[in-house]
Enzyme design. Structure first.
Site, mmCIF file in Angstrom:
data_model
loop_
_atom_site.group_PDB
_atom_site.id
_atom_site.type_symbol
_atom_site.label_atom_id
_atom_site.label_comp_id
_atom_site.label_asym_id
_atom_site.label_seq_id
_atom_site.Cartn_x
_atom_site.Cartn_y
_atom_site.Cartn_z
ATOM 1 N N LYS A 136 3.800 10.658 7.865
ATOM 2 C CA LYS A 136 3.358 10.212 9.186
ATOM 3 C C LYS A 136 4.174 10.845 10.311
ATOM 4 O O LYS A 136 4.043 12.035 10.584
ATOM 5 C CB LYS A 136 3.340 8.689 9.271
ATOM 6 N N ASP A 192 9.369 3.829 -0.224
ATOM 7 C CA ASP A 192 8.261 4.439 0.494
ATOM 8 C C ASP A 192 8.536 4.240 1.983
ATOM 9 O O ASP A 192 8.269 3.190 2.538
ATOM 10 C CB ASP A 192 6.946 3.766 0.078
ATOM 11 N N TYR A 207 0.855 -1.194 0.000
ATOM 12 C CA TYR A 207 0.000 0.000 0.000
ATOM 13 C C TYR A 207 0.882 1.232 0.000
ATOM 14 O O TYR A 207 1.754 1.393 0.852
ATOM 15 C CB TYR A 207 -0.904 0.005 1.238
#
Length: 373
Positions: free
Chosen positions: A283, A255, A153
Site C-alpha cells: 500500500k 502483515d 484479511y
C-alpha cells in the site's frame, strides 16, 4: 427500510446519475461492474473522475473528501506535486525492464534500515507478499500449517482467504473457530492447513499449538486488526505470540500492509516493541503505485538465494518514484509526528489504549465477524 435511509438513498441516486449509467455499462462486461468486490455496494458505487490532494470528484462533478485514500495506499493524497514530478521523470527513463536496476538496492537498503529485517524481496500487492511470506515460513520450518485469526484479511490467496467474514452458523467454538473458506474455489486441502484462533486470546492460540504439535509453521496477523474497523492488541498479546512461536518452533509474520508506513517509523514492530520473523509491506510504501515487499533475517531469506524457495514476478520493482518521493515524506513524518524510539512508541500506545475497549477487541467476541473491510 428506515425513512431517513430511504431519503439518503434517493438523494444519492439523484446526484449521481452518471455513476449509475457508468455502472450499468460496466456490469455487462465486468462482474458486479467493478474491478474488486470490495468496491461494490448498493445501489451502485461512485465512479471517480479525478482526485487532487484530499478530494475526489465523481462523474457528475460532485466533490468529496476522500477519507479512504485508496484503502491507505495514498500516503500523500492524490496527485501530490512531488509524486507527479517523480513519476514523470521515471516515465522518460523507462517503465519496466524485467532486469535488475539500482533502485532495487536503494529501496531494499531503506527498508532494512527502518524495519527489523536483513534482506527483502519485492512484489506488487499485499496478496503477493503475504503469500510468499507464508511459503517462506513453511520452507524454513518444514511444516505445512499456518495459524491466522478469525476476521483478519491478508489478501486473496488460498492460505489466508479463510474465516475472513464467516457467517454466524459457521463460527464454531469461540476458543477454536472453524476454518471457513472465504468463497467457493478454496480447496479443502488448503483449509486443512489453516488453523484459526481468536484475536487477543492467547489461550486460543496456545490451544491450537497443542492440537497441532510440530505442525504449525507460522502465525500471520495484522498487529492491529483492521479488517473489522480498528482493533488494538491488548497489552501482552503480541509479546505472548512471540513467546508461543519461540516455544513451538514457529515463525511470527507481521502483515504490515496497512500499519508499516504509517504507525511508526519502524512500523508496528517498533511501536509495540515486538520483533517478528517476517514482515510484509505494501500500500502506502509505493506512493500510490503498485509496490510490496516481504523481508526477514538473512538466514530465512537465504532459502531464496539457495534456490530452495522460488520467488519471481514480471512486475517486481517496476521503475518506481518511491525512492525519490517517500524518504522526503518519511523524514518529515518522523520529525513531526512519528515515534522514533521504543520508549516514545510505548507512550503513544498508552495514549490510544482506550480504543481496545471496543467490544470487537475482546478475546472471544464475535462482533467483528459481522463487519466488512
Amino acid at each position: 427500510m428506515h425513512d431517513a435511509l430511504q431519503k439518503e438513498l434517493a438523494t444519492y441516486e439523484k446526484r449521481t446519475r452518471k455513476s449509475a449509467a457508468a455502472h450499468k455499462r460496466a456490469i455487462e462486461r465486468i462482474p458486479l461492474g467493478v474491478a474488486s468486490n470490495y468496491r461494490h455496494y448498493e445501489p451502485y458505487p461512485l465512479f471517480v473522475k479525478d482526485g487532487k490532494g484530499s478530494r475526489i470528484h465523481d462523474l457528475d462533478g460532485n466533490e468529496y473528501i476522500d477519507h479512504n485514500l485508496c484503502f491507505g495506499a495514498l500516503m500523500a493524497g492524490h496527485c501530490h506535486p512531488a509524486v507527479v514530478k517523480a513519476v514523470e521523470q521515471e516515465l522518460h527513463r523507462g517503465t519496466t525492464f524485467g532486469m535488475p536496476h539500482d533502485q532495487e538496492w536503494e529501496l531494499a537498503e531503506e527498508i532494512c534500515k527502518r524495519y527489523p529485517v536483513e534482506m527483502v524481496r519485492f512484489g506488487s500487492s499485499g496478496t503477493e507478499v503475504t503469500m510468499h511470506g507464508c511459503r517462506l515460513a513453511r520452507a524454513a520450518t518444514g511444516r505445512d500449517k499456518i495459524l491466522k485469526f478469525e476476521g483478519s484479511y491478508h489478501g486473496l490467496h488460498d492460505t489466508v482467504l479463510v474465516s475472513v467474514k464467516p457467517k454466524a452458523e459457521d463460527y464454531g467454538d469461540p476458543e477454536a473457530p472453524t476454518s471457513v473458506p472465504g468463497g467457493a474455489g478454496v480447496p479443502q486441502a488448503s483449509l486443512a492447513n489453516v488453523v484459526v484462533a481468536a484475536f487477543n486470546n492467547l489461550a486460543s492460540v496456545e490451544r491450537r499449538f497443542k492440537e497441532n504439535p510440530g505442525q504449525i509453521a507460522a502465525i500471520i496477523l495484522e498487529p492491529i486488526l483492521m479488517n473489522v474497523g480498528l482493533c488494538l492488541p491488548q497489552p501482552g498479546f503480541l509479546e505472548g505470540l512471540r513467546d508461543l512461536c519461540d516455544k513451538n518452533g514457529a515463525l511470527l509474520i507481521f502483515d504490515e500492509v496497512k500499519t508499516g508506513a504509517k504507525l511508526a517509523w519502524g512500523g508496528a514492530s517498533e511501536f509495540f516493541g515486538v520483533k517478528p520473523d517476517i514482515i510484509c509491506l505494501a500500500k502506502s510504501i509505493g506512493g500510490g503505485l503498485p509496490l510490496a515487499t516481504f523481508g526477514a533475517s538473512r538466514a530465512v531469506m537465504d532459502l531464496i538465494s539457495q534456490h530452495k524457495v522460488f520467488h519471481g514476478g514480471t512486475y517486481n520493482t517496476t521503475a518506481q518514484p518511491w525512492r525519490r518521493v517517500s524518504p522526503r515524506f518519511a523524514k518529515s513524518s518522523r520529525a513531526k509526528t512519528t515515534p522514533t524510539s521504543a520508549s516514545s512508541a510505548r507512550s503513544s500506545r498508552k495514549a490510544i489504549a482506550p480504543s481496545s475497549r471496543n467490544p470487537a477487541c475482546k478475546p472471544t467476541s464475535r462482533a467483528r465477524a459481522s463487519t466488512g473491510l
